[in-house]
Design an enzyme around this catalytic site. Structure first.
Site, PDB file in Angstrom:
ATOM      1  N   CYS A  63       0.995  -1.177  -0.269  1.00 30.72           N
ATOM      2  CA  CYS A  63       0.435  -0.567   0.023  1.00 30.72           C
ATOM      3  C   CYS A  63       0.863   1.433  -0.397  1.00 30.72           C
ATOM      4  CB  CYS A  63      -0.745   0.075   1.089  1.00 30.72           C
ATOM      5  SG  CYS A  63      -2.688  -1.737   1.596  1.00 30.72           S
ATOM      6  N   HIS A 103      -3.431   7.354   2.791  1.00 30.69           N
ATOM      7  CA  HIS A 103      -3.774   6.108   2.381  1.00 30.69           C
ATOM      8  C   HIS A 103      -4.857   5.873   3.054  1.00 30.69           C
ATOM      9  CE1 HIS A 103      -4.221   2.275   0.896  1.00 30.69           C
ATOM     10  NE2 HIS A 103      -3.523   1.847   1.947  1.00 30.69           N
ATOM     11  N   ASN A 148      -9.908   0.239  -0.062  1.00 27.86           N
ATOM     12  CA  ASN A 148      -8.703   0.235  -0.284  1.00 27.86           C
ATOM     13  C   ASN A 148      -7.593  -0.031  -1.536  1.00 27.86           C
ATOM     14  OD1 ASN A 148      -5.954   0.051   0.118  1.00 27.86           O
ATOM     15  ND2 ASN A 148      -5.661  -1.282   2.550  1.00 27.86           N
TER      16      ASN A 148
END
Ligand code: UT7
Length: 322
Positions: free
Chosen positions: A114, A249, A279
């Protein structure tokens, strides 16, 4: 003369299929209210059967290059951050290079889960600052839905698909003020995705799905992101009040809110796309940045803090004067 990287174009792509929390609650024991309260997510996009990291990257990259008013053969470097490459090799960046017809550049992928887009921005910035590249395309593209075990309610609620892109160009003034990237390989067990084809005898039976001890990851993420904020401000001799926008994020609204609180920022200054995207791993920051540039929230001259945390663990930040 010193060289800096400046953002000259952004782009993004989301697949059309929407998967709501109610859709997921048909498959596993969960509810819209549990998911929304614990994560901030209401729906996520799912790539179509003919879509891939490379095909989504192409759309986002083309949009970013149009905004930057540059042609593909002007690029010196393409970096794609992805944990869901079309093939083990060639890299998704090479596949994208071919799709774009970018004949005069080098292209490679990076894998930092990520945190991938922050790692890619950091590498791009080093290339530009050193004089090794003048125009760089950075893309984060992910089909997380294909790494998700749709029978595991602890992970399948979280992830979505999409691609974000940014074009950087050499400039005399920043631009990217600083990047900070870190890794700690000691927490593999808390968040990982097996690769069955390359498994050893010991783990040959593991399926290729995301495995996460969410609550433990959550706590490390909040603490680590707090520290990266301090590190970034100190490196630039800036105060919290100097930051105009936080582009985090998009893993969990509670993690995002904790970072905003640390910065004493109102949530109005935080770009949140999580609610309808989930996500999207390495795509999330570039998608959010693109959205806030295009809808006019992020204005030229403003200071934007990008930050991410992911498997590895990996974490990092980029401070940008847009
Ligand atoms: O992007 C890379 C980094 N990833 C992250 O940053 C993710 C970080 N982690 C998280 O976002 C959160 O930890 C989750 C959203 C994954 C989980 O939220 P939580 O508040 O940490 O819940 P928990 O794991 O502590 O679970 C609480 C309870 C458990 O039940 P018991 O043991 O208390 O009876 C779980 O079994 O909630 C249960 N649970 C669910 N219930 C309904 C777990 N998932 C679900 C679900 N629906 N989907």
């Amino acid at each position: 003369m010193r060289h800096y990287s400046r953002v000259i174009g952004t782009g993004g792509y989301l697949p059309t299929t929407i998967c709501t929390n109610d859709d997921i609650s048909q498959r596993v024991e969960t509810s819209d209210s549990w998911i929304f309260e614990r994560t901030g997510i209401k729906s996520r996009r799912i790539a179509g059967g003919d879509e891939s990291a490379a095909s989504m990257a192409e759309i986002a990259a083309t949009q970013a290059m149009d905004a930057a008013e540059i042609l593909a053969d002007e690029l010196d470097l393409i970096i794609v951050a992805t944990g869901t490459p079309d093939r083990v090799y060639p890299s998704t960046a090479c596949l994208l290079q071919q799709r774009l017809g970018a004949k005069n550049c080098v292209a490679f992928d990076i894998q930092a889960a990520c945190s991938g887009s922050i790692f890619a921005l950091s590498i791009a910035d080093q290339y530009i600052k050193s004089g090794a590249a003048k125009k760089v395309l950075v893309v984060g593209s992910e089909v997380c839905s294909r790494l998700v075990d749709w029978t595991d309610r602890e992970t399948c609620i979280l992830f979505g698909d999409g691609a974000g892109a940014i074009v950087l160009e050499v400039a005399e003034q920043a631009g990217i003020l600083s990047t900070h990237i870190h890794s700690d390989g000691g927490c593999e067990d808390l968040l990982y995705c097996p690769n069955p084809q390359a498994a050893t005898a010991a783990n040959k039976d593991e399926l290729g799905f995301i495995k996460m001890r969410g609550n433990e990851v959550f706590k490390v993420a909040v603490n680590t992101l707090g520290r990266i904020v301090d590190e970034t401000l100190a490196a630039n001799e800036m105060d919290k009040s100097d930051i105009d926008w936080l582009v985090p994020h998009q893993a969990n609204i509670r993690i995002i809110a904790a970072t905003a609180k640390k910065l004493r920022m109102s949530m109005d200054q935080v770009v949140v796309t999580l609610e309808n995207q989930g996500n999207t791993s390495s795509a999330s920051i570039l998608l959010a940045f693109n959205e806030a540039v295009r809808d006019g929230r992020i204005q030229r001259g403003q200071v934007v803090l990008l930050e991410a945390f992911g498997a590895g663990f990996t974490w990092g930040s980029a401070l940008i004067r847009y």
